[in-house]
Motif scaffolding. Structure first.
Motif, PDB file in Angstrom:
ATOM      1  N   THR A 270     -17.615  -2.185   2.914  1.00  0.00           N
ATOM      2  CA  THR A 270     -16.360  -1.613   2.356  1.00  0.00           C
ATOM      3  C   THR A 270     -16.454  -1.283   0.952  1.00  0.00           C
TER       4      THR A 270
ATOM      5  N   SER B  37     -14.149   7.300  10.382  1.00  0.00           N
ATOM      6  CA  SER B  37     -12.891   6.451  10.442  1.00  0.00           C
ATOM      7  C   SER B  37     -12.230   6.761  11.633  1.00  0.00           C
TER       8      SER B  37
ATOM      9  N   GLY C 260      -3.930   4.961   3.349  1.00  0.00           N
ATOM     10  CA  GLY C 260      -3.716   3.905   4.137  1.00  0.00           C
ATOM     11  C   GLY C 260      -4.948   2.963   3.880  1.00  0.00           C
ATOM     12  N   THR C 261      -6.006   3.460   3.901  1.00  0.00           N
ATOM     13  CA  THR C 261      -7.107   2.335   3.621  1.00  0.00           C
ATOM     14  C   THR C 261      -7.162   1.906   2.464  1.00  0.00           C
TER      15      THR C 261
ATOM     16  N   ALA D 113      -4.864   1.160   0.409  1.00  0.00           N
ATOM     17  CA  ALA D 113      -3.400   0.340   0.479  1.00  0.00           C
ATOM     18  C   ALA D 113      -3.773  -0.933   1.187  1.00  0.00           C
ATOM     19  N   SER D 114      -4.154  -0.686   2.351  1.00  0.00           N
ATOM     20  CA  SER D 114      -4.656  -1.976   3.175  1.00  0.00           C
ATOM     21  C   SER D 114      -5.442  -3.048   2.735  1.00  0.00           C
ATOM     22  N   ILE D 115      -6.572  -2.322   1.787  1.00  0.00           N
ATOM     23  CA  ILE D 115      -7.374  -3.092   0.994  1.00  0.00           C
ATOM     24  C   ILE D 115      -6.873  -3.701  -0.155  1.00  0.00           C
TER      25      ILE D 115
ATOM     26  N   VAL E 294      -3.657  -4.605  -0.312  1.00  0.00           N
ATOM     27  CA  VAL E 294      -2.603  -5.594   0.283  1.00  0.00           C
ATOM     28  C   VAL E 294      -3.608  -6.846   0.882  1.00  0.00           C
ATOM     29  N   THR E 295      -4.619  -6.537   1.329  1.00  0.00           N
ATOM     30  CA  THR E 295      -5.497  -7.732   2.044  1.00  0.00           C
ATOM     31  C   THR E 295      -5.941  -8.520   1.063  1.00  0.00           C
ATOM     32  N   GLU E 296      -6.548  -8.109  -0.146  1.00  0.00           N
ATOM     33  CA  GLU E 296      -6.889  -8.768  -1.315  1.00  0.00           C
ATOM     34  C   GLU E 296      -5.817  -9.602  -1.845  1.00  0.00           C
TER      35      GLU E 296
END
Length: 149
Positions: free
Chosen positions: A13, A58, A134-135, A137-139, A141-143
């Motif tokens: 990533t 993706s 979205g990718t 944002a998800s990275i 949020v995950t971090e």
């Protein structure tokens, strides 16, 4: 997911984000092609091809992982199919946002200025924007969640 696989995916990533950043910097700072009617950055094709690679990768993974989930865990197939449904909804929303209005391009005599091509291009662009946002944002949020634990 095993820790080793998770570690490799995190590294992948960051490598892909780094490559994207390098390609964007090359696009903006790489200069322009001389003797063009419009401003044309040198690395436009490189950035577009990288975006295509990211889009198809993706999309393929969004289709592949739910299929693997169905094979490995048939009872959880409903959850796996949700990924395909979400991808279909993203493409449907992108298609509904796309526009097929012909462009006014003085001096252009090619055949690509037709409603079908323009609507397809808009759909692909909007899909890429939605999946990209979205990718990221998800990275993020995950971090953030990982740091809070």
């Amino acid at each position: 997911m095993s820790n080793t696989l998770s570690k490799y995916l995190n590294i992948l990533t960051y490598v892909m984000i780094g490559l994207t950043a390098v390609f964007v910097i090359m696009f903006y700072l790489g200069g322009e092609i001389p003797n063009q009617a419009h401003t044309t950055p040198v690395y436009t094709d490189l950035l577009i091809n990288w975006a295509k690679v990211l889009f198809f990768a993706s999309a393929a993974l969004a289709i592949l992982f739910p299929i693997i989930q169905i094979v490995v865990n048939p009872k959880g197939a409903l959850k796996g199919l949700m990924g395909l449904v979400v991808l279909g909804l993203v493409i449907l929303v992108s298609y509904s946002m796309s526009d097929a209005t012909l462009l006014n391009l003085p001096g252009y005599t090619g055949t690509d200025n037709n409603p079908a091509s323009l609507q397809f291009a808009d759909t692909v662009l909007y899909t890429m924007y939605i999946l990209g946002i979205g990718t990221v944002a998800s990275i993020v949020v995950t971090e953030i969640i990982r740091r809070l634990r």
